[in-house]
Design a protein around this motif. Structure first.
Motif, PDB file in Angstrom:
ATOM      1  N   SER A   1       0.818  -1.214   0.000  1.00 21.39           N
ATOM      2  CA  SER A   1       0.000   0.000   0.000  1.00 21.39           C
ATOM      3  C   SER A   1       0.851   1.264   0.000  1.00 21.39           C
ATOM      4  CB  SER A   1      -0.948   0.006   1.203  1.00 21.39           C
ATOM      5  OG  SER A   1      -0.217   0.062   2.422  1.00 21.39           O
ATOM      6  N   SER A   2       2.025   1.229   0.626  1.00 23.51           N
ATOM      7  CA  SER A   2       2.897   2.402   0.642  1.00 23.51           C
ATOM      8  C   SER A   2       3.352   2.783  -0.763  1.00 23.51           C
ATOM      9  CB  SER A   2       4.120   2.142   1.525  1.00 23.51           C
ATOM     10  OG  SER A   2       3.730   1.885   2.853  1.00 23.51           O
ATOM     11  N   ILE A   3       3.606   1.772  -1.593  1.00 27.29           N
ATOM     12  CA  ILE A   3       4.116   2.012  -2.939  1.00 27.29           C
ATOM     13  C   ILE A   3       2.990   2.181  -3.948  1.00 27.29           C
ATOM     14  CG2 ILE A   3       5.486   0.995  -4.810  1.00 27.29           C
ATOM     15  CD1 ILE A   3       7.110  -0.455  -2.638  1.00 27.29           C
ATOM     16  N   PHE A   4       2.000   1.310  -3.898  1.00 25.52           N
ATOM     17  CA  PHE A   4       1.008   1.225  -4.956  1.00 25.52           C
ATOM     18  C   PHE A   4      -0.303   1.956  -4.655  1.00 25.52           C
ATOM     19  CE2 PHE A   4       3.687  -2.547  -5.373  1.00 25.52           C
ATOM     20  CZ  PHE A   4       4.056  -2.465  -6.708  1.00 25.52           C
ATOM     21  N   ILE A   5      -0.524   2.352  -3.405  1.00 23.99           N
ATOM     22  CA  ILE A   5      -1.785   3.011  -3.069  1.00 23.99           C
ATOM     23  C   ILE A   5      -1.566   4.441  -2.588  1.00 23.99           C
ATOM     24  CG2 ILE A   5      -3.852   2.918  -1.622  1.00 23.99           C
ATOM     25  CD1 ILE A   5      -3.708   0.706  -3.677  1.00 23.99           C
ATOM     26  N   ALA A   6      -0.788   4.618  -1.523  1.00 27.56           N
ATOM     27  CA  ALA A   6      -0.681   5.919  -0.869  1.00 27.56           C
ATOM     28  C   ALA A   6      -0.109   6.995  -1.796  1.00 27.56           C
ATOM     29  CB  ALA A   6       0.164   5.789   0.401  1.00 27.56           C
ATOM     30  N   THR A   7       1.063   6.749  -2.375  1.00 25.76           N
ATOM     31  CA  THR A   7       1.708   7.777  -3.200  1.00 25.76           C
ATOM     32  C   THR A   7       0.942   8.056  -4.490  1.00 25.76           C
ATOM     33  OG1 THR A   7       3.824   7.048  -2.276  1.00 25.76           O
ATOM     34  CG2 THR A   7       3.895   8.523  -4.173  1.00 25.76           C
ATOM     35  N   PRO A   8       0.475   7.034  -5.241  1.00 26.44           N
ATOM     36  CA  PRO A   8      -0.359   7.348  -6.406  1.00 26.44           C
ATOM     37  C   PRO A   8      -1.622   8.132  -6.052  1.00 26.44           C
ATOM     38  CG  PRO A   8       0.430   5.099  -6.562  1.00 26.44           C
ATOM     39  CD  PRO A   8       0.806   5.599  -5.192  1.00 26.44           C
ATOM     40  N   LEU A   9      -2.211   7.840  -4.889  1.00 27.29           N
ATOM     41  CA  LEU A   9      -3.410   8.574  -4.481  1.00 27.29           C
ATOM     42  C   LEU A   9      -3.084  10.033  -4.180  1.00 27.29           C
ATOM     43  CD1 LEU A   9      -6.399   8.434  -3.889  1.00 27.29           C
ATOM     44  CD2 LEU A   9      -5.877   7.664  -1.567  1.00 27.29           C
ATOM     45  N   VAL A  10      -1.924  10.296  -3.563  1.00 31.35           N
ATOM     46  CA  VAL A  10      -1.499  11.671  -3.334  1.00 31.35           C
ATOM     47  C   VAL A  10      -1.328  12.399  -4.660  1.00 31.35           C
ATOM     48  CG1 VAL A  10       0.401  13.110  -2.514  1.00 31.35           C
ATOM     49  CG2 VAL A  10      -0.410  11.244  -1.111  1.00 31.35           C
ATOM     50  N   ALA A  11      -0.712  11.741  -5.644  1.00 31.55           N
ATOM     51  CA  ALA A  11      -0.531  12.362  -6.960  1.00 31.55           C
ATOM     52  C   ALA A  11      -1.871  12.687  -7.600  1.00 31.55           C
ATOM     53  CB  ALA A  11       0.284  11.433  -7.859  1.00 31.55           C
ATOM     54  N   ASP A  12      -2.838  11.773  -7.458  1.00 30.85           N
ATOM     55  CA  ASP A  12      -4.181  12.044  -8.001  1.00 30.85           C
ATOM     56  C   ASP A  12      -4.817  13.262  -7.339  1.00 30.85           C
ATOM     57  OD1 ASP A  12      -4.523  10.202 -10.021  1.00 30.85           O
ATOM     58  OD2 ASP A  12      -5.261   8.636  -8.691  1.00 30.85           O
ATOM     59  N   LEU A  13      -4.715  13.337  -6.015  1.00 31.01           N
ATOM     60  CA  LEU A  13      -5.332  14.452  -5.295  1.00 31.01           C
ATOM     61  C   LEU A  13      -4.626  15.771  -5.595  1.00 31.01           C
ATOM     62  CD1 LEU A  13      -5.918  12.741  -1.815  1.00 31.01           C
ATOM     63  CD2 LEU A  13      -7.633  13.273  -3.551  1.00 31.01           C
ATOM     64  N   LYS A  14      -3.291  15.752  -5.660  1.00 26.91           N
ATOM     65  CA  LYS A  14      -2.543  16.989  -5.906  1.00 26.91           C
ATOM     66  C   LYS A  14      -2.793  17.532  -7.307  1.00 26.91           C
ATOM     67  CE  LYS A  14       0.265  18.981  -4.024  1.00 26.91           C
ATOM     68  NZ  LYS A  14       0.226  20.226  -3.215  1.00 26.91           N
ATOM     69  N   GLU A  15      -2.892  16.675  -8.279  1.00 24.75           N
ATOM     70  CA  GLU A  15      -3.039  17.146  -9.653  1.00 24.75           C
ATOM     71  C   GLU A  15      -4.449  17.628  -9.964  1.00 24.75           C
ATOM     72  OE1 GLU A  15      -1.284  14.461 -12.473  1.00 24.75           O
ATOM     73  OE2 GLU A  15       0.679  15.328 -12.020  1.00 24.75           O
ATOM     74  N   ARG A  16      -5.318  17.612  -8.974  1.00 24.84           N
ATOM     75  CA  ARG A  16      -6.624  18.257  -9.117  1.00 24.84           C
ATOM     76  C   ARG A  16      -6.557  19.741  -8.776  1.00 24.84           C
ATOM     77  NH1 ARG A  16     -11.237  14.263  -8.327  1.00 24.84           N
ATOM     78  NH2 ARG A  16     -10.246  12.235  -8.615  1.00 24.84           N
ATOM     79  N   GLU A  17      -5.461  20.166  -8.152  1.00 22.90           N
ATOM     80  CA  GLU A  17      -5.298  21.577  -7.810  1.00 22.90           C
ATOM     81  C   GLU A  17      -5.106  22.409  -9.091  1.00 22.90           C
ATOM     82  OE1 GLU A  17      -2.033  22.076  -5.209  1.00 22.90           O
ATOM     83  OE2 GLU A  17      -2.893  20.887  -3.589  1.00 22.90           O
ATOM     84  N   PRO A  18      -5.642  23.624  -9.113  1.00 23.30           N
ATOM     85  CA  PRO A  18      -5.477  24.486 -10.299  1.00 23.30           C
ATOM     86  C   PRO A  18      -4.006  24.735 -10.648  1.00 23.30           C
ATOM     87  CG  PRO A  18      -7.186  25.367  -8.877  1.00 23.30           C
ATOM     88  CD  PRO A  18      -6.563  24.241  -8.130  1.00 23.30           C
ATOM     89  N   ALA A  19      -3.173  24.952  -9.618  1.00 24.65           N
ATOM     90  CA  ALA A  19      -1.752  25.221  -9.886  1.00 24.65           C
ATOM     91  C   ALA A  19      -1.078  24.016 -10.526  1.00 24.65           C
ATOM     92  CB  ALA A  19      -1.043  25.600  -8.592  1.00 24.65           C
ATOM     93  N   MET A  20      -1.415  22.802 -10.046  1.00 19.84           N
ATOM     94  CA  MET A  20      -0.814  21.596 -10.615  1.00 19.84           C
ATOM     95  C   MET A  20      -1.363  21.312 -12.011  1.00 19.84           C
ATOM     96  SD  MET A  20       1.438  20.657  -8.551  1.00 19.84           S
ATOM     97  CE  MET A  20       1.795  21.945  -7.369  1.00 19.84           C
ATOM     98  N   LYS A  21      -2.640  21.621 -12.242  1.00 23.00           N
ATOM     99  CA  LYS A  21      -3.193  21.463 -13.583  1.00 23.00           C
ATOM    100  C   LYS A  21      -2.485  22.387 -14.572  1.00 23.00           C
ATOM    101  CE  LYS A  21      -7.901  20.030 -12.353  1.00 23.00           C
ATOM    102  NZ  LYS A  21      -9.340  20.395 -12.397  1.00 23.00           N
ATOM    103  N   ALA A  22      -2.257  23.623 -14.130  1.00 25.83           N
ATOM    104  CA  ALA A  22      -1.544  24.575 -14.999  1.00 25.83           C
ATOM    105  C   ALA A  22      -0.115  24.113 -15.250  1.00 25.83           C
ATOM    106  CB  ALA A  22      -1.556  25.963 -14.358  1.00 25.83           C
ATOM    107  N   LEU A  23       0.541  23.582 -14.226  1.00 26.55           N
ATOM    108  CA  LEU A  23       1.906  23.085 -14.396  1.00 26.55           C
ATOM    109  C   LEU A  23       1.931  21.922 -15.378  1.00 26.55           C
ATOM    110  CD1 LEU A  23       4.898  22.889 -13.613  1.00 26.55           C
ATOM    111  CD2 LEU A  23       4.203  21.394 -11.725  1.00 26.55           C
TER     112      LEU A  23
END
Length: 364
Positions: free
Chosen positions: A290-312
Protein backbone atom coordinates in the motif's frame (compact mmCIF):
# COMPACT_ATOMS: atom_id res chain seq x y z
CA UNK A 1 28.68 -3.45 -5.00
CA UNK A 2 25.94 -6.12 -5.17
CA UNK A 3 23.48 -6.21 -8.05
CA UNK A 4 20.63 -5.11 -5.76
CA UNK A 5 22.75 -2.30 -4.34
CA UNK A 6 23.72 -1.19 -7.84
CA UNK A 7 20.06 -1.26 -8.87
CA UNK A 8 19.11 0.82 -5.84
CA UNK A 9 21.81 3.40 -6.64
CA UNK A 10 20.64 3.68 -10.25
CA UNK A 11 17.02 4.05 -9.14
CA UNK A 12 18.01 6.72 -6.62
CA UNK A 13 19.96 8.70 -9.23
CA UNK A 14 17.07 8.49 -11.69
CA UNK A 15 19.06 6.58 -14.32
CA UNK A 16 16.33 3.94 -14.49
CA UNK A 17 12.78 3.92 -13.18
CA UNK A 18 9.49 2.09 -13.31
CA UNK A 19 6.30 4.02 -14.01
CA UNK A 20 4.34 3.25 -10.83
CA UNK A 21 2.20 6.39 -11.06
CA UNK A 22 1.37 5.92 -14.75
CA UNK A 23 0.01 2.42 -14.02
CA UNK A 24 -1.90 3.45 -10.91
CA UNK A 25 -5.25 2.32 -12.34
CA UNK A 26 -3.90 -1.23 -12.47
CA UNK A 27 -2.83 -1.06 -8.80
CA UNK A 28 -6.19 0.43 -7.82
CA UNK A 29 -7.97 -2.40 -9.64
CA UNK A 30 -5.86 -5.08 -7.95
CA UNK A 31 -6.43 -3.51 -4.53
CA UNK A 32 -10.17 -3.24 -5.09
CA UNK A 33 -10.33 -6.90 -6.13
CA UNK A 34 -8.36 -8.04 -3.05
CA UNK A 35 -10.42 -5.81 -0.74
CA UNK A 36 -13.72 -7.13 -2.15
CA UNK A 37 -12.50 -10.70 -1.61
CA UNK A 38 -11.62 -9.84 2.00
CA UNK A 39 -15.01 -8.22 2.62
CA UNK A 40 -16.84 -11.23 1.13
CA UNK A 41 -14.81 -13.50 3.40
CA UNK A 42 -15.78 -11.41 6.42
CA UNK A 43 -19.45 -11.37 5.42
CA UNK A 44 -19.70 -15.10 4.63
CA UNK A 45 -17.43 -16.74 7.18
CA UNK A 46 -16.98 -14.04 9.80
CA UNK A 47 -14.16 -13.88 12.33
CA UNK A 48 -13.36 -16.72 14.65
CA UNK A 49 -13.35 -14.66 17.82
CA UNK A 50 -11.29 -16.04 20.67
CA UNK A 51 -12.44 -16.75 24.16
CA UNK A 52 -11.16 -13.37 25.35
CA UNK A 53 -13.84 -11.67 23.21
CA UNK A 54 -16.72 -14.15 23.49
CA UNK A 55 -16.28 -15.42 27.01
CA UNK A 56 -16.02 -19.11 27.89
CA UNK A 57 -13.78 -21.56 29.70
CA UNK A 58 -10.33 -23.09 29.30
CA UNK A 59 -9.70 -26.51 30.81
CA UNK A 60 -6.16 -27.86 31.25
CA UNK A 61 -5.54 -31.54 31.91
CA UNK A 62 -2.61 -33.06 33.82
CA UNK A 63 0.45 -34.28 31.93
CA UNK A 64 0.72 -37.54 29.96
CA UNK A 65 -2.87 -37.85 28.86
CA UNK A 66 -3.90 -41.02 27.04
CA UNK A 67 -6.71 -39.26 25.15
CA UNK A 68 -5.87 -37.78 21.74
CA UNK A 69 -6.67 -34.26 20.55
CA UNK A 70 -9.52 -35.54 18.36
CA UNK A 71 -11.05 -37.47 21.26
CA UNK A 72 -10.82 -34.44 23.54
CA UNK A 73 -12.53 -32.27 20.91
CA UNK A 74 -15.38 -34.77 20.66
CA UNK A 75 -15.76 -35.03 24.45
CA UNK A 76 -15.79 -31.23 24.82
CA UNK A 77 -18.40 -30.80 22.09
CA UNK A 78 -20.65 -33.46 23.59
CA UNK A 79 -20.36 -31.90 27.06
CA UNK A 80 -20.91 -28.26 26.04
CA UNK A 81 -22.78 -28.32 22.73
CA UNK A 82 -20.14 -25.94 21.30
CA UNK A 83 -17.13 -26.45 19.08
CA UNK A 84 -13.92 -26.71 21.09
CA UNK A 85 -10.29 -25.93 20.32
CA UNK A 86 -7.89 -28.48 21.76
CA UNK A 87 -4.12 -28.07 21.78
CA UNK A 88 -1.49 -30.48 23.01
CA UNK A 89 1.06 -28.62 25.09
CA UNK A 90 4.78 -29.34 25.32
CA UNK A 91 4.49 -31.21 28.63
CA UNK A 92 1.90 -33.61 27.20
CA UNK A 93 -1.18 -31.98 28.77
CA UNK A 94 -4.22 -30.88 26.78
CA UNK A 95 -5.63 -27.34 26.65
CA UNK A 96 -9.37 -27.44 25.91
CA UNK A 97 -10.90 -24.10 25.01
CA UNK A 98 -14.67 -23.71 24.74
CA UNK A 99 -15.98 -20.28 23.77
CA UNK A 100 -19.49 -18.90 24.06
CA UNK A 101 -20.59 -20.70 27.22
CA UNK A 102 -21.92 -19.14 30.41
CA UNK A 103 -19.84 -19.33 33.56
CA UNK A 104 -22.57 -21.22 35.41
CA UNK A 105 -22.28 -24.06 32.85
CA UNK A 106 -18.58 -24.56 33.47
CA UNK A 107 -18.99 -26.79 36.54
CA UNK A 108 -21.26 -29.23 34.69
CA UNK A 109 -18.95 -29.28 31.65
CA UNK A 110 -15.94 -29.84 33.90
CA UNK A 111 -17.58 -32.85 35.56
CA UNK A 112 -18.52 -34.44 32.23
CA UNK A 113 -15.10 -33.79 30.72
CA UNK A 114 -13.35 -35.30 33.72
CA UNK A 115 -15.58 -38.37 33.47
CA UNK A 116 -14.93 -38.84 29.74
CA UNK A 117 -11.20 -38.26 30.14
CA UNK A 118 -11.11 -40.58 33.19
CA UNK A 119 -9.76 -37.88 35.48
CA UNK A 120 -10.39 -36.68 38.99
CA UNK A 121 -12.37 -33.40 38.51
CA UNK A 122 -10.03 -31.71 40.99
CA UNK A 123 -7.10 -32.34 38.63
CA UNK A 124 -8.82 -30.62 35.69
CA UNK A 125 -7.87 -26.93 35.96
CA UNK A 126 -10.49 -24.42 34.76
CA UNK A 127 -10.09 -20.75 33.85
CA UNK A 128 -13.29 -18.81 33.20
CA UNK A 129 -13.80 -15.66 31.13
CA UNK A 130 -17.14 -13.88 31.40
CA UNK A 131 -18.79 -12.59 28.18
CA UNK A 132 -19.10 -9.08 29.61
CA UNK A 133 -15.32 -8.93 30.11
CA UNK A 134 -14.76 -10.14 26.55
CA UNK A 135 -17.12 -7.46 25.22
CA UNK A 136 -15.24 -4.83 27.19
CA UNK A 137 -11.93 -6.00 25.69
CA UNK A 138 -13.40 -5.80 22.17
CA UNK A 139 -14.70 -2.26 22.76
CA UNK A 140 -11.32 -1.15 24.09
CA UNK A 141 -9.64 -2.58 21.01
CA UNK A 142 -11.92 -0.62 18.67
CA UNK A 143 -11.45 2.55 20.71
CA UNK A 144 -7.67 2.18 20.56
CA UNK A 145 -7.80 1.65 16.81
CA UNK A 146 -10.01 4.72 16.29
CA UNK A 147 -7.75 6.92 18.45
CA UNK A 148 -4.71 5.68 16.53
CA UNK A 149 -6.32 6.60 13.19
CA UNK A 150 -7.31 10.08 14.36
CA UNK A 151 -3.82 10.82 15.69
CA UNK A 152 -2.26 9.60 12.45
CA UNK A 153 -4.41 11.90 10.34
CA UNK A 154 -3.72 14.91 12.57
CA UNK A 155 0.03 14.30 12.61
CA UNK A 156 0.33 13.81 8.84
CA UNK A 157 -1.86 16.83 8.12
CA UNK A 158 0.46 18.98 10.26
CA UNK A 159 3.78 17.45 9.21
CA UNK A 160 2.93 17.19 5.51
CA UNK A 161 -0.54 18.15 4.21
CA UNK A 162 -4.12 16.93 4.36
CA UNK A 163 -3.92 15.10 1.02
CA UNK A 164 -1.09 12.93 2.30
CA UNK A 165 -3.03 12.36 5.53
CA UNK A 166 -6.05 11.11 3.57
CA UNK A 167 -3.89 8.89 1.35
CA UNK A 168 -2.18 7.35 4.39
CA UNK A 169 -5.56 6.75 6.07
CA UNK A 170 -6.90 4.99 2.96
CA UNK A 171 -3.76 2.82 2.87
CA UNK A 172 -4.18 1.91 6.56
CA UNK A 173 -7.84 0.96 6.09
CA UNK A 174 -6.77 -1.06 3.06
CA UNK A 175 -4.23 -2.96 5.19
CA UNK A 176 -6.71 -3.61 8.04
CA UNK A 177 -9.40 -4.87 5.67
CA UNK A 178 -7.07 -7.27 3.90
CA UNK A 179 -5.61 -8.63 7.15
CA UNK A 180 -8.99 -9.20 8.80
CA UNK A 181 -10.33 -10.73 5.59
CA UNK A 182 -7.45 -13.22 5.53
CA UNK A 183 -8.27 -14.12 9.15
CA UNK A 184 -11.87 -14.81 8.14
CA UNK A 185 -10.88 -16.93 5.12
CA UNK A 186 -8.20 -18.92 6.99
CA UNK A 187 -10.28 -19.31 10.14
CA UNK A 188 -7.50 -18.47 12.61
CA UNK A 189 -8.64 -17.42 16.05
CA UNK A 190 -8.75 -13.70 16.84
CA UNK A 191 -7.17 -12.99 20.21
CA UNK A 192 -5.68 -9.94 21.95
CA UNK A 193 -2.42 -11.01 20.29
CA UNK A 194 -4.11 -10.43 16.93
CA UNK A 195 -5.01 -6.88 17.95
CA UNK A 196 -1.43 -6.26 19.04
CA UNK A 197 -0.24 -7.57 15.69
CA UNK A 198 -2.64 -5.28 13.82
CA UNK A 199 -1.46 -2.19 15.68
CA UNK A 200 2.13 -3.22 15.04
CA UNK A 201 1.72 -3.58 11.29
CA UNK A 202 -0.19 -0.29 11.09
CA UNK A 203 2.77 1.48 12.63
CA UNK A 204 5.14 -0.27 10.22
CA UNK A 205 2.97 0.56 7.20
CA UNK A 206 2.76 4.18 8.29
CA UNK A 207 6.53 4.36 8.73
CA UNK A 208 7.13 3.08 5.20
CA UNK A 209 4.58 5.54 3.79
CA UNK A 210 6.08 8.51 5.62
CA UNK A 211 9.51 7.75 4.15
CA UNK A 212 8.13 8.10 0.62
CA UNK A 213 6.08 11.17 1.58
CA UNK A 214 9.13 12.86 3.08
CA UNK A 215 11.09 12.32 -0.12
CA UNK A 216 8.14 13.60 -2.16
CA UNK A 217 7.75 16.70 0.00
CA UNK A 218 11.43 17.54 -0.31
CA UNK A 219 11.53 17.07 -4.08
CA UNK A 220 8.39 19.11 -4.82
CA UNK A 221 9.60 22.34 -3.24
CA UNK A 222 9.11 25.21 -5.73
CA UNK A 223 7.75 22.74 -8.26
CA UNK A 224 5.67 25.40 -10.02
CA UNK A 225 8.79 27.43 -10.84
CA UNK A 226 9.92 24.95 -13.49
CA UNK A 227 8.39 23.31 -16.55
CA UNK A 228 10.34 20.08 -16.78
CA UNK A 229 8.47 17.77 -14.38
CA UNK A 230 4.84 17.27 -13.37
CA UNK A 231 3.86 16.34 -9.83
CA UNK A 232 3.32 12.74 -10.96
CA UNK A 233 6.82 12.63 -12.43
CA UNK A 234 8.39 13.60 -9.13
CA UNK A 235 6.07 11.26 -7.18
CA UNK A 236 7.28 8.44 -9.40
CA UNK A 237 10.91 9.43 -8.74
CA UNK A 238 10.23 9.37 -4.99
CA UNK A 239 8.87 5.82 -5.15
CA UNK A 240 11.76 4.60 -7.29
CA UNK A 241 14.31 6.33 -5.08
CA UNK A 242 13.09 4.49 -1.97
CA UNK A 243 12.02 1.24 -3.67
CA UNK A 244 15.03 -0.95 -2.86
CA UNK A 245 15.06 0.33 0.73
CA UNK A 246 11.39 -0.61 1.11
CA UNK A 247 12.03 -4.07 -0.33
CA UNK A 248 15.00 -4.66 1.97
CA UNK A 249 13.20 -3.58 5.16
CA UNK A 250 10.10 -5.58 4.26
CA UNK A 251 12.02 -8.79 3.53
CA UNK A 252 14.08 -8.44 6.71
CA UNK A 253 10.90 -7.90 8.74
CA UNK A 254 9.03 -10.78 7.08
CA UNK A 255 11.72 -13.43 7.61
CA UNK A 256 11.41 -13.78 11.42
CA UNK A 257 7.62 -13.45 11.23
CA UNK A 258 7.54 -16.22 8.61
CA UNK A 259 9.58 -18.33 11.02
CA UNK A 260 6.95 -17.82 13.72
CA UNK A 261 4.07 -18.59 11.38
CA UNK A 262 5.31 -21.49 9.28
CA UNK A 263 7.90 -23.11 11.54
CA UNK A 264 6.62 -22.27 15.03
CA UNK A 265 2.90 -22.44 14.30
CA UNK A 266 2.93 -25.00 11.49
CA UNK A 267 5.89 -27.34 11.76
CA UNK A 268 6.40 -27.28 15.54
CA UNK A 269 2.69 -27.07 16.32
CA UNK A 270 2.83 -24.01 18.57
CA UNK A 271 -0.67 -22.88 17.62
CA UNK A 272 -0.65 -20.03 20.10
CA UNK A 273 1.80 -18.22 17.80
CA UNK A 274 -0.62 -18.20 14.88
CA UNK A 275 -2.85 -15.41 16.16
CA UNK A 276 -0.12 -12.75 16.18
CA UNK A 277 2.20 -14.14 13.47
CA UNK A 278 -0.49 -14.25 10.76
CA UNK A 279 -1.55 -10.65 11.38
CA UNK A 280 2.09 -9.55 11.28
CA UNK A 281 2.92 -11.52 8.12
CA UNK A 282 -0.11 -10.42 6.09
CA UNK A 283 -0.04 -6.89 7.49
CA UNK A 284 3.65 -6.29 6.76
CA UNK A 285 3.24 -7.45 3.17
CA UNK A 286 0.05 -5.41 2.68
CA UNK A 287 1.66 -2.36 4.30
CA UNK A 288 4.65 -2.44 1.96
CA UNK A 289 2.31 -2.84 -1.01
CA UNK A 290 0.00 0.00 0.00
CA UNK A 291 2.90 2.40 0.64
CA UNK A 292 4.12 2.01 -2.94
CA UNK A 293 1.01 1.22 -4.96
CA UNK A 294 -1.78 3.01 -3.07
CA UNK A 295 -0.68 5.92 -0.87
CA UNK A 296 1.71 7.78 -3.20
CA UNK A 297 -0.36 7.35 -6.41
CA UNK A 298 -3.41 8.57 -4.48
CA UNK A 299 -1.50 11.67 -3.33
CA UNK A 300 -0.53 12.36 -6.96
CA UNK A 301 -4.18 12.04 -8.00
CA UNK A 302 -5.33 14.45 -5.29
CA UNK A 303 -2.54 16.99 -5.91
CA UNK A 304 -3.04 17.15 -9.65
CA UNK A 305 -6.62 18.26 -9.12
CA UNK A 306 -5.30 21.58 -7.81
CA UNK A 307 -5.48 24.49 -10.30
CA UNK A 308 -1.75 25.22 -9.89
CA UNK A 309 -0.81 21.60 -10.62
CA UNK A 310 -3.19 21.46 -13.58
CA UNK A 311 -1.54 24.57 -15.00
CA UNK A 312 1.91 23.09 -14.40
CA UNK A 313 0.97 19.85 -16.15
CA UNK A 314 -0.33 21.82 -19.11
CA UNK A 315 2.91 23.80 -19.34
CA UNK A 316 5.07 20.70 -19.03
CA UNK A 317 3.15 18.82 -21.70
CA UNK A 318 3.20 21.82 -24.02
CA UNK A 319 6.94 22.18 -23.61
CA UNK A 320 7.48 18.48 -24.25
CA UNK A 321 5.40 18.71 -27.41
CA UNK A 322 7.48 21.71 -28.51
CA UNK A 323 10.71 19.82 -27.74
CA UNK A 324 9.57 16.90 -29.89
CA UNK A 325 8.76 19.27 -32.74
CA UNK A 326 12.07 21.16 -32.43
CA UNK A 327 14.60 19.15 -30.35
CA UNK A 328 17.34 21.79 -30.55
CA UNK A 329 15.04 24.53 -29.25
CA UNK A 330 13.68 22.26 -26.52
CA UNK A 331 17.18 21.44 -25.22
CA UNK A 332 18.02 25.11 -25.04
CA UNK A 333 14.86 25.85 -23.08
CA UNK A 334 15.55 22.99 -20.64
CA UNK A 335 18.83 24.57 -19.61
CA UNK A 336 17.03 27.71 -18.46
CA UNK A 337 14.47 26.00 -16.21
CA UNK A 338 14.82 26.03 -12.45
CA UNK A 339 14.26 22.35 -11.81
CA UNK A 340 13.01 21.13 -8.43
CA UNK A 341 15.22 19.26 -6.04
CA UNK A 342 15.00 15.91 -7.80
CA UNK A 343 17.80 13.45 -7.94
CA UNK A 344 18.72 12.48 -11.48
CA UNK A 345 21.50 12.31 -13.98
CA UNK A 346 20.64 15.73 -15.36
CA UNK A 347 21.11 17.45 -12.02
CA UNK A 348 24.84 17.31 -11.51
CA UNK A 349 26.47 19.40 -8.77
CA UNK A 350 27.80 22.70 -9.99
CA UNK A 351 31.20 22.02 -8.42
CA UNK A 352 31.90 19.34 -11.02
CA UNK A 353 31.71 21.80 -13.92
CA UNK A 354 32.98 24.87 -12.16
CA UNK A 355 36.09 26.26 -13.82
CA UNK A 356 35.97 24.01 -16.87
CA UNK A 357 37.38 25.75 -19.95
CA UNK A 358 39.15 28.42 -17.90
CA UNK A 359 42.93 28.86 -18.05
CA UNK A 360 44.61 27.41 -14.98
CA UNK A 361 47.01 30.34 -14.62
CA UNK A 362 50.04 28.08 -14.93
CA UNK A 363 52.69 28.96 -17.50
CA UNK A 364 53.68 26.26 -19.86
Amino acid sequence: MSKLGNLGARLHRGEISYDFIGKRKIWYGVSILITITAIVGLAVRGLNMGIEFQGGAVFTTPTKMSASVAQAERYAKDASGHEAIVQKLGNGSLRIQIAGIETDQSDRIKQELAKDLKLNPEKLAADLVGPSWGEQIANKAWEGLAIFMVLVVIYLAIAFEWRMAIAALVALIHDITITTGIYALVGFEVTPGTVIGLLTILGYSLYDTVVVFDSLKEQTKDITKQTRFTYSDIANRSINGTLVRSINTTVVALLPVAGLLFIGGGFLGAGTLNDISLSLFVGLAAGAYSSIFIATPLVADLKEREPAMKALTKRVLAKRAQAEADPADGDADDSDDAAPAVVGPRNQPASRTRGRGRPSGKRR
